[in-house]
Write a protein that holds these residues in place. Sequence first.
Motif, PDB file in Angstrom:
ATOM      1  N   THR A 185      -9.451 -17.303  57.655  1.00 31.25           N
ATOM      2  CA  THR A 185     -10.542 -18.227  58.522  1.00 31.25           C
ATOM      3  C   THR A 185     -11.361 -19.073  57.450  1.00 31.25           C
ATOM      4  OG1 THR A 185     -12.241 -16.362  57.874  1.00 31.25           O
ATOM      5  CG2 THR A 185     -10.937 -16.032  59.899  1.00 31.25           C
ATOM      6  N   PRO A 186     -12.007 -20.019  58.222  1.00 29.06           N
ATOM      7  CA  PRO A 186     -12.623 -20.896  57.393  1.00 29.06           C
ATOM      8  C   PRO A 186     -13.830 -20.299  56.355  1.00 29.06           C
ATOM      9  CG  PRO A 186     -12.614 -21.969  59.478  1.00 29.06           C
ATOM     10  CD  PRO A 186     -11.923 -20.528  59.603  1.00 29.06           C
ATOM     11  N   GLU A 187     -14.542 -19.289  56.985  1.00 32.38           N
ATOM     12  CA  GLU A 187     -15.491 -18.619  56.566  1.00 32.38           C
ATOM     13  C   GLU A 187     -15.167 -17.985  55.035  1.00 32.38           C
ATOM     14  OE1 GLU A 187     -14.797 -18.583  59.591  1.00 32.38           O
ATOM     15  OE2 GLU A 187     -16.712 -19.167  60.684  1.00 32.38           O
ATOM     16  N   LYS A 188     -13.666 -17.258  55.197  1.00 34.68           N
ATOM     17  CA  LYS A 188     -13.485 -16.186  54.332  1.00 34.68           C
ATOM     18  C   LYS A 188     -12.848 -17.338  52.929  1.00 34.68           C
ATOM     19  CE  LYS A 188     -11.792 -12.410  56.271  1.00 34.68           C
ATOM     20  NZ  LYS A 188     -10.493 -11.704  56.820  1.00 34.68           N
ATOM     21  N   ALA A 189     -12.023 -18.634  53.479  1.00 36.23           N
ATOM     22  CA  ALA A 189     -11.691 -19.601  52.675  1.00 36.23           C
ATOM     23  C   ALA A 189     -13.170 -20.224  51.814  1.00 36.23           C
ATOM     24  CB  ALA A 189     -11.070 -20.669  53.470  1.00 36.23           C
ATOM     25  N   CYS A 190     -14.039 -20.629  52.834  1.00 35.37           N
ATOM     26  CA  CYS A 190     -15.323 -21.207  51.949  1.00 35.37           C
ATOM     27  C   CYS A 190     -15.967 -20.106  50.953  1.00 35.37           C
ATOM     28  CB  CYS A 190     -16.162 -21.592  52.918  1.00 35.37           C
ATOM     29  SG  CYS A 190     -15.533 -23.229  53.599  1.00 35.37           S
ATOM     30  N   ALA A 191     -15.680 -18.758  51.263  1.00 32.43           N
ATOM     31  CA  ALA A 191     -16.634 -17.909  50.354  1.00 32.43           C
ATOM     32  C   ALA A 191     -15.712 -17.727  49.110  1.00 32.43           C
ATOM     33  CB  ALA A 191     -16.584 -16.434  51.033  1.00 32.43           C
ATOM     34  N   ALA A 192     -14.378 -17.839  49.333  1.00 30.84           N
ATOM     35  CA  ALA A 192     -13.375 -17.648  48.072  1.00 30.84           C
ATOM     36  C   ALA A 192     -13.483 -18.718  47.145  1.00 30.84           C
ATOM     37  CB  ALA A 192     -11.974 -17.389  48.590  1.00 30.84           C
ATOM     38  N   LEU A 193     -13.687 -19.946  48.012  1.00 37.50           N
ATOM     39  CA  LEU A 193     -13.735 -21.288  47.041  1.00 37.50           C
ATOM     40  C   LEU A 193     -15.008 -21.112  46.301  1.00 37.50           C
ATOM     41  CD1 LEU A 193     -12.644 -24.008  46.428  1.00 37.50           C
ATOM     42  CD2 LEU A 193     -13.920 -24.765  48.550  1.00 37.50           C
ATOM     43  N   TYR A 194     -15.926 -20.631  46.895  1.00 40.53           N
ATOM     44  CA  TYR A 194     -17.623 -20.521  46.261  1.00 40.53           C
ATOM     45  C   TYR A 194     -17.478 -19.816  45.081  1.00 40.53           C
ATOM     46  CZ  TYR A 194     -22.176 -19.408  45.472  1.00 40.53           C
ATOM     47  OH  TYR A 194     -23.374 -18.983  44.769  1.00 40.53           O
ATOM     48  N   ASP A 195     -16.564 -18.762  45.109  1.00 42.77           N
ATOM     49  CA  ASP A 195     -16.348 -17.741  43.841  1.00 42.77           C
ATOM     50  C   ASP A 195     -15.759 -18.426  42.614  1.00 42.77           C
ATOM     51  OD1 ASP A 195     -17.768 -15.704  45.257  1.00 42.77           O
ATOM     52  OD2 ASP A 195     -15.952 -14.748  45.776  1.00 42.77           O
ATOM     53  N   ASP A 196     -14.640 -19.238  43.361  1.00 42.73           N
ATOM     54  CA  ASP A 196     -13.822 -20.044  42.166  1.00 42.73           C
ATOM     55  C   ASP A 196     -14.845 -21.154  41.395  1.00 42.73           C
ATOM     56  OD1 ASP A 196     -11.721 -18.433  42.702  1.00 42.73           O
ATOM     57  OD2 ASP A 196     -10.771 -19.981  43.974  1.00 42.73           O
ATOM     58  N   TRP A 197     -15.394 -21.747  42.397  1.00 43.13           N
ATOM     59  CA  TRP A 197     -16.080 -22.964  41.684  1.00 43.13           C
ATOM     60  C   TRP A 197     -17.135 -22.510  40.701  1.00 43.13           C
ATOM     61  CZ3 TRP A 197     -17.132 -27.826  45.117  1.00 43.13           C
ATOM     62  CH2 TRP A 197     -15.746 -28.481  45.671  1.00 43.13           C
ATOM     63  N   VAL A 198     -17.935 -21.353  41.204  1.00 39.91           N
ATOM     64  CA  VAL A 198     -19.106 -20.774  40.191  1.00 39.91           C
ATOM     65  C   VAL A 198     -18.280 -20.205  38.925  1.00 39.91           C
ATOM     66  CG1 VAL A 198     -20.444 -18.790  39.885  1.00 39.91           C
ATOM     67  CG2 VAL A 198     -20.399 -19.978  42.156  1.00 39.91           C
ATOM     68  N   ARG A 199     -17.057 -19.729  39.102  1.00 42.93           N
ATOM     69  CA  ARG A 199     -16.298 -19.452  37.900  1.00 42.93           C
ATOM     70  C   ARG A 199     -15.960 -20.489  36.831  1.00 42.93           C
ATOM     71  NH1 ARG A 199     -12.520 -16.021  39.498  1.00 42.93           N
ATOM     72  NH2 ARG A 199     -10.842 -17.459  39.656  1.00 42.93           N
ATOM     73  N   ILE A 200     -15.584 -21.519  37.739  1.00 42.32           N
ATOM     74  CA  ILE A 200     -15.367 -22.825  36.758  1.00 42.32           C
ATOM     75  C   ILE A 200     -16.374 -23.453  36.140  1.00 42.32           C
ATOM     76  CG2 ILE A 200     -14.123 -25.078  36.863  1.00 42.32           C
ATOM     77  CD1 ILE A 200     -12.484 -24.136  39.436  1.00 42.32           C
ATOM     78  N   THR A 201     -17.439 -23.506  36.890  1.00 41.27           N
ATOM     79  CA  THR A 201     -18.678 -24.111  36.442  1.00 41.27           C
ATOM     80  C   THR A 201     -19.171 -23.321  35.095  1.00 41.27           C
ATOM     81  OG1 THR A 201     -19.353 -24.909  38.765  1.00 41.27           O
ATOM     82  CG2 THR A 201     -21.119 -24.999  37.045  1.00 41.27           C
ATOM     83  N   ASN A 202     -19.051 -22.193  35.137  1.00 46.81           N
ATOM     84  CA  ASN A 202     -19.645 -21.478  34.105  1.00 46.81           C
ATOM     85  C   ASN A 202     -18.647 -21.347  32.833  1.00 46.81           C
ATOM     86  OD1 ASN A 202     -21.887 -20.423  35.516  1.00 46.81           O
ATOM     87  ND2 ASN A 202     -20.526 -18.403  36.468  1.00 46.81           N
TER      88      ASN A 202
END
Lengths: 499, 292
Positions: free
Chosen positions: A464-481
């Motif tokens: 679902t778009p919701e799940k995909a966006c949540a997973a993407l958020y986690d990835d982007w936070v990790r990359i930023t860190n």
Amino acid sequence: MRKKLILVFLTVFCFLIPMALLASGGSVDFKGRTLSILVNDTHVQVVDAWKPLWERETGGRINVILVPYVGLGDKMWIEFRTKTGTFDTAAIPSTWLGDVAGGGHVVKLDPLFEKYGYPDWDDILPAIQTICKWAGETVAFPYDGDCHMTYYRKDALEVPEYQQKFRQKYGYDYHMPPKDWDEVRDISEFFDRWDWDKDGEINYGVAFIAQQKTQAQWEVLNIIAQYATKAGPPTNTTSNIFFNTDTMEPLCNTPGWIEAFRTIQELTEFAPPGLLGYGYSEFRYAYVSGLAGLGFDWGDVGIMEQYPDEYGSKVKGKLGYGPLPGAKKYWDHLNEKWVYEDHQVNFLNFGGWVWIIPKSAKNVDMAYNWVVYITNPERSLLDACGIHGYTGVNPFRKSHFDPAVIGLWERGGWDSNAVIGYQKAIMDILTDPYAVTDLRIPGGERYYDALDYHLAEVLAGITTPEKACAALYDDWVRITNEYGKESQKRYYRQSLGLK
Amino acid sequence: MKLKYADHKDVIKWAFLLPCLGYLVLMAIFPLVWSLSLSFTRWLGTIMEKPQWTGLTNFRNILFEDPRFWKALWFTVRFVSLAVTFQLGIGLGMAYLLRNNFRGRSFLRVLFLVPMACPPIAVAFLWKMMLHPDIGVINSALQMVGLPKVRWTTSVLVAPFTIVMVDVWEWTPFMFLALLAAFEALPVELDDAAAIDGASNFQIFRNITIPLIAPVIVTIVLIRVIDAFKLFELVFGITSCGPANATESLSYYVYLTGIKWFDLGKGAAMSWVFLLIVLGISLVLFRFRKTV
């Protein structure tokens, strides 16, 4: 007699000065020296077109290092790390500048502009000037103006009978090009899976790039730009779609992004069955073969449209052009609410190809001369207008849109009405001072790979778009860190022109 | 000082060995040690000049915080199991059927070598074109006989099997040729004796032939398992990991991390985890080989 002599002298003098200035290659002597150019398969046509002339005029030789697009980054990064001087200049996507310039791998060009001069910098469109700068300094040469635009089939959308049936079904008249993504959805549904161009083959509503590891992320960003922000001077809430500029918190899990993911997922239902296999090449060939009613792509489709023989175009003269569709609302992430307002945001997808000179280059003067030579107003026009065929170069100078040069576009195979519409669509986007720029911070490729990874699951309908966006958020936070939150925030703010 | 004969022999032996050893150290041992040391560092090659020591962070990251790594590993394991099983089954069947001398046998052998001789990336692009959902020759052929088009590369369910199918096409000849050689080396007397004792063909195949060629089978399976684990070109050329990441292999993910994103520390760590997994499976197969 004396007056006559002075007049003759002045006339000759007035002719000689511009001639000398125009002959940019002729005033240098590179005899016995070789310039190494790294270029991928798309842009080698430009190099092939100008190489013999440049060599003749300067006496220098050119060594072309030709790689496929997928190998371009590998080759470039190995050179940046090993510093062996393998190439003196390279054509790269401007979206790589976050890493390339952020890592300090390229020569800064402002001092070279002062030393050697640059022909008509003011002629470069403002958006293209922006993408050539990084952290306030010019680090790349403009060479290509890239932005997505809307393509639509005039022989479908302009038919009164179809318009009437659409009105009966949906209760309103659509715009041409579609005004917002709600209209795109309805038009795509209406024109899906029937033979509206009466050529005996089934047509589909919409097509776009959807294959993984190609450019699908830019298709969803077209929609995100409408639902996640509104146009304006870049601030935290206007013309900003990727991160909160104060906290570097990714915005990709906000309702604006989720709405965009939902929209693109819905559009896949009105697309040809092979959509998930459409890279940029597959999409363009499919679209100019007349398969779909709507399409969203860079300016290349417009060029391919003009060539029935070379690209199998069955839509010459049948395409309409326009900016990206807007939206009826956008998400205000600071106040966490939807703002209902008809609006439209332009987005500089990919931004365009640029030329860079690596710090390890052995022939900086030659590289500078070469790039200035091919990107000057007259030569770049020939690459952009189709006279050199499909070069991958789209207009990036104001002079490319000059009504006085329309004759050249016509010589390039364009219909005069088509070229006016095409130019207007691109010009409107590239001259928009509030156009959202692409993500240009270190790790840009990783952020986009993560976006591509989760978007692919949405397009395939397995999440679902919701799940995909949540997973993407986690990835982007990790990359930023991983790259360092504070430095990323600084770079991101700089990329938006914020202090 | 005069060297003794034995010492002299040693010197010559080392003189011959040294170039080889030097090459091995330079080209195999050094990169291994270097990559191992890199795996304990953080080195974002695009923006960092030098690596920073981070201990086991990369390994923790990969094993406990990166679901994509496990997904890629799971796909790779499924791919290896299916591909090698099919290759062994088909290769064994073909070798058994074609083990007897017949006209055109040599020609067939050469023909079977063709897929193996093709560069894997060429195989990938060849099949990509043939399997194209809209313009591919395979779907056109299916339509000609009244069958529906198959979404070979764009269906999440079908695409993994497409990769297996192409790999089977490419590497079954290897199994076939190795097993054919093994069949040819078998003494015919055993088969004859069993036949005289009244054993059926299936009984001879199962109870005599298979046990005799079992060491060959384990060896070629081992070779194929190690090779198949390195799956890269087919994914790169045919599906680009898609659709929806359904065909992302571990090698491809390592390539993305280390080469594309220039995250050299994590890429090295991932390579080592990958190496240890393949080594573990190889050890199991080696042990199994001893038992047969």
